[in-house]
Design an enzyme around this catalytic site. Structure first.
Site, PDB file in Angstrom:
ATOM      1  N   ASP A 144     -27.823 -14.686  -9.654  1.00 58.33           N
ATOM      2  CA  ASP A 144     -27.260 -12.852 -10.731  1.00 58.33           C
ATOM      3  C   ASP A 144     -28.471 -12.401 -11.265  1.00 58.33           C
ATOM      4  O   ASP A 144     -28.937 -13.472 -11.868  1.00 58.33           O
ATOM      5  CB  ASP A 144     -26.016 -13.337 -10.928  1.00 58.33           C
ATOM      6  CG  ASP A 144     -25.450 -12.068 -10.904  1.00 58.33           C
ATOM      7  OD1 ASP A 144     -24.951 -11.190 -10.853  1.00 58.33           O
ATOM      8  OD2 ASP A 144     -25.537 -11.614 -12.715  1.00 58.33           O
ATOM      9  N   GLU A 190     -31.200 -11.829  -7.720  1.00 57.29           N
ATOM     10  CA  GLU A 190     -31.205 -10.413  -7.068  1.00 57.29           C
ATOM     11  C   GLU A 190     -31.629  -9.897  -7.999  1.00 57.29           C
ATOM     12  O   GLU A 190     -31.565  -9.782  -9.143  1.00 57.29           O
ATOM     13  CB  GLU A 190     -29.162  -9.904  -7.772  1.00 57.29           C
ATOM     14  CG  GLU A 190     -28.984  -8.590  -7.497  1.00 57.29           C
ATOM     15  CD  GLU A 190     -27.975  -8.273  -8.672  1.00 57.29           C
ATOM     16  OE1 GLU A 190     -27.357  -6.738  -8.768  1.00 57.29           O
ATOM     17  OE2 GLU A 190     -27.874  -9.227  -9.883  1.00 57.29           O
TER      18      GLU A 190
HETATM   19  C1  GLC Z   1     -25.080  -8.342 -10.905  1.00 55.99           C
HETATM   20  C2  GLC Z   1     -23.208  -8.704 -10.271  1.00 55.99           C
HETATM   21  C3  GLC Z   1     -22.815  -7.459 -10.825  1.00 55.99           C
HETATM   22  C4  GLC Z   1     -22.485  -7.648 -12.412  1.00 55.99           C
HETATM   23  C5  GLC Z   1     -23.748  -7.974 -12.623  1.00 55.99           C
HETATM   24  C6  GLC Z   1     -23.568  -9.002 -14.670  1.00 55.99           C
HETATM   25  O1  GLC Z   1     -25.521  -6.881 -11.083  1.00 55.99           O
HETATM   26  O2  GLC Z   1     -23.935  -8.171  -9.101  1.00 55.99           O
HETATM   27  O3  GLC Z   1     -21.220  -7.698  -9.983  1.00 55.99           O
HETATM   28  O4  GLC Z   1     -21.361  -6.883 -13.222  1.00 55.99           O
HETATM   29  O5  GLC Z   1     -24.248  -9.294 -12.458  1.00 55.99           O
HETATM   30  O6  GLC Z   1     -23.379 -10.645 -13.795  1.00 55.99           O
END
Ligand code: GLC
Ligand code: CA
Length: 534
Positions: free
Chosen positions: A201, A265
């Protein structure tokens, strides 16, 4: 599971809270996912799943605020339920990827409770604490992605702590070696449990400017509010000098096991530099054999054949060249694709997504064409950004899976945590299964073809010009197999010229093309995508 991630065709992304409830509390759970594995493996045909977080959490960010990395939250079940899910998935030759949140914990995590208790607590430095700035306010101008400053003052010790998201999500300090060891040990522990991979993440904040210098002003920003995120160029609060070093250290754990993979991500930022240089940095320079990044431009790109074609080429043949390319049309943070672009374009994008190299990701419900939910203000549950309304909340893309046309769509026996979309009477897995023109039938066909023709997964990717600027086209080639993908971005028919005579394998549109015609000069219908084989 001993096959490699390079053998996997499709990864199905599940938001556990919204997939299947089994104990009548209106919240999806792990036994619910287990109970739907036959749908995933036999009906849809996917060969891997990724679960958004199911760890112990106060749910301020629905699991992306982790209070214990090694425990299952009681909303979702127990660790035994998870092990059962893992076994059942492996029995069906499906891989299981879980979500790992490296850059922050919940403020309810034991580390943070210790850290905030005194300035000399051994865990103090697991997080970032600073004295107030010269004016008594926040230590610098960094903003939180949830709105406002990214610093919160804590009375107990008279200092501020840093949070790139909610104040309930304090940022971890990766510059501390003991913290880094805790994090790599956690990944190791899940791999020892048999987990096949991790989606990692929000990686951009893993390293920050060591002097915590102010972010520079963004000269192109014209918003009113001083705490709007776009106000600054975020090159100090993110992408610090150890950005790739820490990602490498984390993903190196994969090398201690067989066939483990990480997918980061990462949304490149055009204020920081060229998109594809940024993808390259994360996909190629970190650990290309075990770690790569999602390509986010199928979500973000304008509807333009040339821009998207160029982006795909640069990602596939440059940025992720030696890594595993990963494609997706949406996720739990983005409005549903059908609501973003409409059904015809969503069908064309489905064909595109499933004919690109590497791993194609399907967000739960997109395979049946689910649309954004319809919520009243009192039904909104996501408090991630104070700026969100019932029209912009991320809850819109998180409504319960529509299994059939019954009152609660067979998601639950009770009122679910978010309302079921009213359109579930027509848009649901059961109804669509017996309709050969449904979105589900299109997805099933595409998933099957992807398995049948390895050229789609591992063949080369070459962009083509086929005679119309509105058509995105590419050739995929493996040994003596050649397939062509063409996507008409115009809402007018387009005549095109393929490099050789082909037969069509599948069209994104309901009415089939004439199957017998082998042709080199087809006419594409408006917004039609077609897969041809030489
Ligand atoms: C990422 C996740 C999102 C979350 C954020 C903080 O972007 O996909 O859902 O709120 O990180 O962890
Ligand atoms: Ca439940």
């Amino acid at each position: 599971m001993h096959n490699s991630w390079r053998d996997i065709n499709t990864l199905y992304h599940i938001y556990p809270r919204s997939f299947q409830d089994t104990n009548d509390d209106g919240i999806g759970d792990l036994p619910g996912i287990t109970s739907r594995l036959d749908y995933l493996s036999l009906v849809l045909g996917v060969d891997a799943i990724w679960l958004s977080p199911f760890f112990t959490s106060p749910m301020r960010d629905f699991g992306y605020d982790v209070a214990n990395y090694r425990q299952v939250d009681s909303d979702y079940g127990t660790l035994d339920d998870f092990k059962k899910l893992l076994d059942e998935a492996h029995r069906r030759h499906m891989k299981v990827m879980i979500d790992f949140v490296p850059c922050h914990t919940s403020d309810q995590h034991a580390w943070f409770k210790e850290s905030r208790s005194s300035r000399d607590n051994p865990k103090r430095d697991y997080y970032t604490w600073r004295d107030p700035g010269p004016d008594g306010g926040a230590p610098n101008n960094w903003l939180s992605q949830s709105g406002g400053t990214s610093w919160t003052f804590d009375e107990t010790t008279g200092q501020y702590y840093l949070h790139s998201f909610l104040s309930a999500q304090p940022d971890l300090n990766w510059d501390n070696p003991s913290l880094r060891k805790e994090m790599t040990d956690t990944v190791r522990w899940w791999f020892e449990q048999g987990v096949d991979g991790m989606r990692v993440d929000a990686i951009w904040g893993i390293s920050k400017d060591p002097n915590l210098a102010d972010d520079p002003q963004n000269p192109e920003f014209h918003g009113e509010h001083p705490s709007e995120y776009g106000h600054f160029i975020h090159n100090k609060c993110k992408y610090g000098p150890n950005f790739t070093n820490y990602l490498k250290e984390l993903s190196d754990v994969c090398h201690e096991f067989e066939n483990r993979q990480m997918i980061f991500e990462f949304y490149p930022d055009d204020k920081i530099g060229d998109f594809y240089d940024q993808y390259h940095q994360v996909a190629a320079e970190v650990n290309p054999d075990v770690a790569s990044t999602f390509f986010m431009e199928l979500i973000r790109s304008p509807w333009n054949a040339d821009m998207l074609g160029n982006g795909l080429d640069r990602y596939i043949n440059y940025a992720a060249k030696d890594a595993l390319p990963v494609f997706c049309l949406g996720n739990h943070d983005q409005p549903r694709i059908v609501s973003r672009v409409g059904e015809s374009k969503a069908r064309a994008m489905a064909l595109l997504n499933l004919t690109l190299p590497g791993l194609s990701v399907i967000y739960y419900g997109d395979e049946i064409g689910m649309e954004n939910g319809e919520l009243t203000p009192s039904q909104v549950r996501d408090t991630f950004s104070p700026l969100n309304t019932s029209d912009t909340t991320r809850d819109l893309e998180r409504t319960p899976m529509q299994w059939d046309h019954s009152a609660r769509a067979s998601f639950s026996q009770v009122t679910p945590w978010l309302p079921i979309h009213k359109n579930h009477r027509a848009i649901n897995a059961m109804t669509e299964l017996s309709d050969s023109s449904s979105m589900l039938s299109l997805y099933r066909r595409l998933v099957r073809l992807r398995k049948q023709y390895p050229v789609l997964r591992i063949g080369s990717f070459t962009r083509l010009f086929v005679g119309s600027g509105y058509v995105l086209a590419f050739k995929r080639e493996l040994d003596d197999q050649r397939v062509y993908v063409v996507v008409n971005f115009a809402d007018q028919p387009q005549d095109i010229q393929l490099p050789e005579i082909c037969s069509y394998l599948v069209s994104s549109q309901t009415a089939p093309r004439e199957r017998e015609s082998r042709e080199a000069k087809p006419t594409l219908r408006p917004l039609e995508a077609v897969l041809y084989i030489a």
